[in-house]
Design a protein around this motif. Structure first.
Motif, PDB file in Angstrom:
ATOM      1  N   GLU A   1      55.936   9.531  87.703  1.00  0.00           N
ATOM      2  CA  GLU A   1      54.727   8.723  87.882  1.00  0.00           C
ATOM      3  C   GLU A   1      54.972   7.249  87.563  1.00  0.00           C
ATOM      4  O   GLU A   1      54.151   6.401  87.896  1.00  0.00           O
ATOM      5  CB  GLU A   1      53.605   9.263  87.006  1.00  0.00           C
ATOM      6  CG  GLU A   1      53.096  10.645  87.437  1.00  0.00           C
ATOM      7  CD  GLU A   1      51.906  11.101  86.628  1.00  0.00           C
ATOM      8  OE1 GLU A   1      51.477  10.343  85.727  1.00  0.00           O
ATOM      9  OE2 GLU A   1      51.403  12.207  86.879  1.00  0.00           O
ATOM     10  N   GLN A   2      56.084   6.937  86.907  1.00  0.00           N
ATOM     11  CA  GLN A   2      56.370   5.557  86.498  1.00  0.00           C
ATOM     12  C   GLN A   2      57.338   4.846  87.436  1.00  0.00           C
ATOM     13  O   GLN A   2      57.613   3.662  87.248  1.00  0.00           O
ATOM     14  CB  GLN A   2      56.981   5.557  85.086  1.00  0.00           C
ATOM     15  CG  GLN A   2      56.173   6.286  84.041  1.00  0.00           C
ATOM     16  CD  GLN A   2      56.946   6.433  82.745  1.00  0.00           C
ATOM     17  OE1 GLN A   2      57.706   5.539  82.362  1.00  0.00           O
ATOM     18  NE2 GLN A   2      56.782   7.545  82.062  1.00  0.00           N
TER      19      GLN A   2
ATOM     20  N   GLN B   1      56.396   1.476  88.741  1.00  0.00           N
ATOM     21  CA  GLN B   1      55.807   0.539  87.800  1.00  0.00           C
ATOM     22  C   GLN B   1      56.819  -0.534  87.432  1.00  0.00           C
ATOM     23  O   GLN B   1      58.032  -0.320  87.468  1.00  0.00           O
ATOM     24  CB  GLN B   1      55.337   1.268  86.535  1.00  0.00           C
ATOM     25  CG  GLN B   1      54.162   2.197  86.775  1.00  0.00           C
ATOM     26  CD  GLN B   1      53.679   2.852  85.507  1.00  0.00           C
ATOM     27  OE1 GLN B   1      54.094   2.486  84.416  1.00  0.00           O
ATOM     28  NE2 GLN B   1      52.802   3.826  85.649  1.00  0.00           N
ATOM     29  N   ARG B   2      56.322  -1.697  87.059  1.00  0.00           N
ATOM     30  CA  ARG B   2      57.189  -2.814  86.722  1.00  0.00           C
ATOM     31  C   ARG B   2      57.926  -2.549  85.415  1.00  0.00           C
ATOM     32  O   ARG B   2      57.361  -2.027  84.470  1.00  0.00           O
ATOM     33  CB  ARG B   2      56.371  -4.107  86.590  1.00  0.00           C
ATOM     34  CG  ARG B   2      55.644  -4.469  87.876  1.00  0.00           C
ATOM     35  CD  ARG B   2      54.688  -5.619  87.658  1.00  0.00           C
ATOM     36  NE  ARG B   2      53.945  -5.900  88.865  1.00  0.00           N
ATOM     37  CZ  ARG B   2      52.778  -5.341  89.157  1.00  0.00           C
ATOM     38  NH1 ARG B   2      52.232  -4.494  88.322  1.00  0.00           N
ATOM     39  NH2 ARG B   2      52.172  -5.636  90.288  1.00  0.00           N
TER      40      ARG B   2
ATOM     41  N   ALA C   1      60.059  -0.439  84.729  1.00  0.00           N
ATOM     42  CA  ALA C   1      60.289   0.974  84.420  1.00  0.00           C
ATOM     43  C   ALA C   1      61.724   1.340  84.768  1.00  0.00           C
ATOM     44  O   ALA C   1      62.217   1.012  85.842  1.00  0.00           O
ATOM     45  CB  ALA C   1      59.326   1.859  85.210  1.00  0.00           C
TER      46      ALA C   1
ATOM     47  N   SER D   1      59.096  -1.860  92.207  1.00  0.00           N
ATOM     48  CA  SER D   1      57.735  -2.385  92.210  1.00  0.00           C
ATOM     49  C   SER D   1      57.568  -3.447  93.290  1.00  0.00           C
ATOM     50  O   SER D   1      56.581  -3.448  94.035  1.00  0.00           O
ATOM     51  CB  SER D   1      57.400  -2.973  90.834  1.00  0.00           C
ATOM     52  OG  SER D   1      56.119  -3.559  90.833  1.00  0.00           O
TER      53      SER D   1
ATOM     54  N   ARG E   1      57.601  -1.829  96.791  1.00  0.00           N
ATOM     55  CA  ARG E   1      56.318  -1.230  97.180  1.00  0.00           C
ATOM     56  C   ARG E   1      55.347  -2.302  97.660  1.00  0.00           C
ATOM     57  O   ARG E   1      54.654  -2.117  98.675  1.00  0.00           O
ATOM     58  CB  ARG E   1      55.705  -0.457  96.007  1.00  0.00           C
ATOM     59  CG  ARG E   1      54.363   0.201  96.379  1.00  0.00           C
ATOM     60  CD  ARG E   1      53.841   1.095  95.287  1.00  0.00           C
ATOM     61  NE  ARG E   1      53.519   0.354  94.083  1.00  0.00           N
ATOM     62  CZ  ARG E   1      52.962   0.910  92.998  1.00  0.00           C
ATOM     63  NH1 ARG E   1      52.705   2.208  92.983  1.00  0.00           N
ATOM     64  NH2 ARG E   1      52.712   0.180  91.933  1.00  0.00           N
TER      65      ARG E   1
ATOM     66  N   VAL F   1      48.699  -6.745  85.737  1.00  0.00           N
ATOM     67  CA  VAL F   1      50.121  -6.511  85.530  1.00  0.00           C
ATOM     68  C   VAL F   1      50.313  -5.877  84.177  1.00  0.00           C
ATOM     69  O   VAL F   1      49.818  -6.374  83.159  1.00  0.00           O
ATOM     70  CB  VAL F   1      50.907  -7.835  85.601  1.00  0.00           C
ATOM     71  CG1 VAL F   1      52.379  -7.586  85.299  1.00  0.00           C
ATOM     72  CG2 VAL F   1      50.753  -8.469  86.973  1.00  0.00           C
ATOM     73  N   ILE F   2      51.008  -4.748  84.157  1.00  0.00           N
ATOM     74  CA  ILE F   2      51.310  -4.077  82.900  1.00  0.00           C
ATOM     75  C   ILE F   2      52.815  -4.101  82.740  1.00  0.00           C
ATOM     76  O   ILE F   2      53.539  -3.483  83.501  1.00  0.00           O
ATOM     77  CB  ILE F   2      50.803  -2.619  82.904  1.00  0.00           C
ATOM     78  CG1 ILE F   2      49.288  -2.603  83.135  1.00  0.00           C
ATOM     79  CG2 ILE F   2      51.155  -1.918  81.611  1.00  0.00           C
ATOM     80  CD1 ILE F   2      48.731  -1.214  83.274  1.00  0.00           C
TER      81      ILE F   2
ATOM     82  N   ARG G   1      56.018  -2.938  81.127  1.00  0.00           N
ATOM     83  CA  ARG G   1      56.464  -1.791  80.362  1.00  0.00           C
ATOM     84  C   ARG G   1      57.741  -2.150  79.608  1.00  0.00           C
ATOM     85  O   ARG G   1      58.586  -2.809  80.111  1.00  0.00           O
ATOM     86  CB  ARG G   1      56.736  -0.606  81.292  1.00  0.00           C
ATOM     87  CG  ARG G   1      55.480  -0.095  81.975  1.00  0.00           C
ATOM     88  CD  ARG G   1      55.808   1.120  82.805  1.00  0.00           C
ATOM     89  NE  ARG G   1      56.401   2.150  81.991  1.00  0.00           N
ATOM     90  CZ  ARG G   1      55.694   2.992  81.224  1.00  0.00           C
ATOM     91  NH1 ARG G   1      54.395   2.932  81.176  1.00  0.00           N
ATOM     92  NH2 ARG G   1      56.305   3.906  80.495  1.00  0.00           N
TER      93      ARG G   1
END
Length: 330
Positions: free
Chosen positions: A253-254, A257-258, A260, A276, A279, A327-328, A330
């Motif tokens: 699921e990650q 993601q940025r 990750a 990221s 996508r 923006v998250i 990680r």
């Protein structure tokens, strides 16, 4: 303390707790449309006047609407911090790119022996330094692309792209990277004449990200397969398949993601931004990106796009990627 306030059934502020005191001005201006949405959907989250609110209807014993509970978050300070952070990252990245490019070029000349034959230890050090400088340049470029994406300034040009030519060019351009991991890229099959509506330069960037990941997570001596096929309803699909260990279930699921990364020594060769950004680029071209994975049997990343057809001139267009909603890191 959470900021909670209560509105009556027509949206008039009636009570609040201590945490909501600094936000009463916004609490008294909850959008009517948000209240109506909450009344019908049971909950509504929205933003207005510098706050974010989670709105929930309050019902009486007979189910009649009595009012609304609104939990508030002040977004003003957060937005200012995010803006300063983006500005700092952008400034540092721009300031780094020029000297890094010069350093990479100089190290490349040294490693290639153009500046003279080096002692064995110095030659080894030059090669290692060149590879790390290339990694830094890629990271800086990814950060700059991410900054443009967040600002809504990353654009793509949509025009017919010959997928056979694109995949062959990608295999040739990325083979030196695969060589570092003992991996070979191979185009399997050919569907000559298949064209997709996309940006050839950006698609090369996307394929480069997918192919570099495939090389990093493939065993030495293996082959990364490149494929394409026609799909129903005017779609085409490109695939990059590796023979690695597959993506762990807890990480799937990650993946997009940025920042990750799945972990491991090879994963540290990047910053975790490539997928990221890929996508964002694919979706800006009206496409879809995803993956299929099996433990111990490898992973296939795919890109699906609209097939190009008809008048080439009418297919040409420009698309601006919309500003990211958040923006998250990680």
């Amino acid at each position: 303390m959470a900021a909670i306030c209560i509105l009556d059934d027509v949206g008039i502020l009636t009570s609040w707790n201590e945490g909501a005191s600094p936000l009463l001005g916004a609490a008294a201006e909850v959008p009517e449309a948000a209240l109506e949405k909450a009344a019908h959907a049971g909950i509504c989250e929205t933003e207005w006047s510098g706050v974010r609110g989670l709105i929930q209807p309050l019902h009486g014993r007979r189910g009649e609407l009595m009012g609304y509970s609104v939990e508030l978050w002040d977004m003003t300070g957060k937005r200012a911090r995010e803006s300063r952070s983006r500005e700092l990252v952008s400034m540092v990245s721009h300031e780094l790119r020029t000297p890094l490019t010069a350093i990479r070029g100089a190290l490349g000349l040294m490693a290639a022996g153009v500046l003279g034959v080096l002692p064995e230890k110095a030659q080894t050090a030059a090669v290692i330094a060149e590879r790390n400088s290339e990694r830094l340049v890629r990271i800086v470029n990814d950060i700059l692309d991410l900054e443009k994406f967040e600002a809504g300034k990353l654009t793509v040009e949509c025009a017919p792209v010959d997928l056979d030519e694109l995949l062959r060019a990608a295999a040739e351009a990325n083979q030196p990277y695969g060589d570092k991991f003992g991996v070979r890229y191979a185009l399997e099959g050919s569907t000559g004449g298949v064209r997709a509506c996309g940006d050839s330069g950006r698609l090369m960037q996307v394929l480069g990200n997918l192919m570099s990941n495939a090389a990093k997570f493939s065993p030495a001596g293996s082959v990364v397969a490149l494929r394409m096929e026609r799909l129903p309803e005017g779609r085409v699909r490109m695939e990059v398949e590796d023979r690695g260990a597959g993506i762990p279930e807890e990480f799937r699921e990650q993946v997009f993601q940025r920042f990750a990364q799945a972990g491991g020594e090879r994963a540290s060769a990047g910053a975790g931004l490539g997928l990221s950004i890929s996508r964002a680029l694919v979706e800006a071209m009206g496409g879809q990106i995803g993956f299929e994975t099996m433990p111990g049997r490898g992973t296939t990343f795919y890109v699906e796009l609209n097939e190009a057809g008809g008048d080439e001139k009418s297919l040409r267009s420009s698309s601006e990627i919309p500003q990211a909603p958040g923006v998250i890191a990680r």
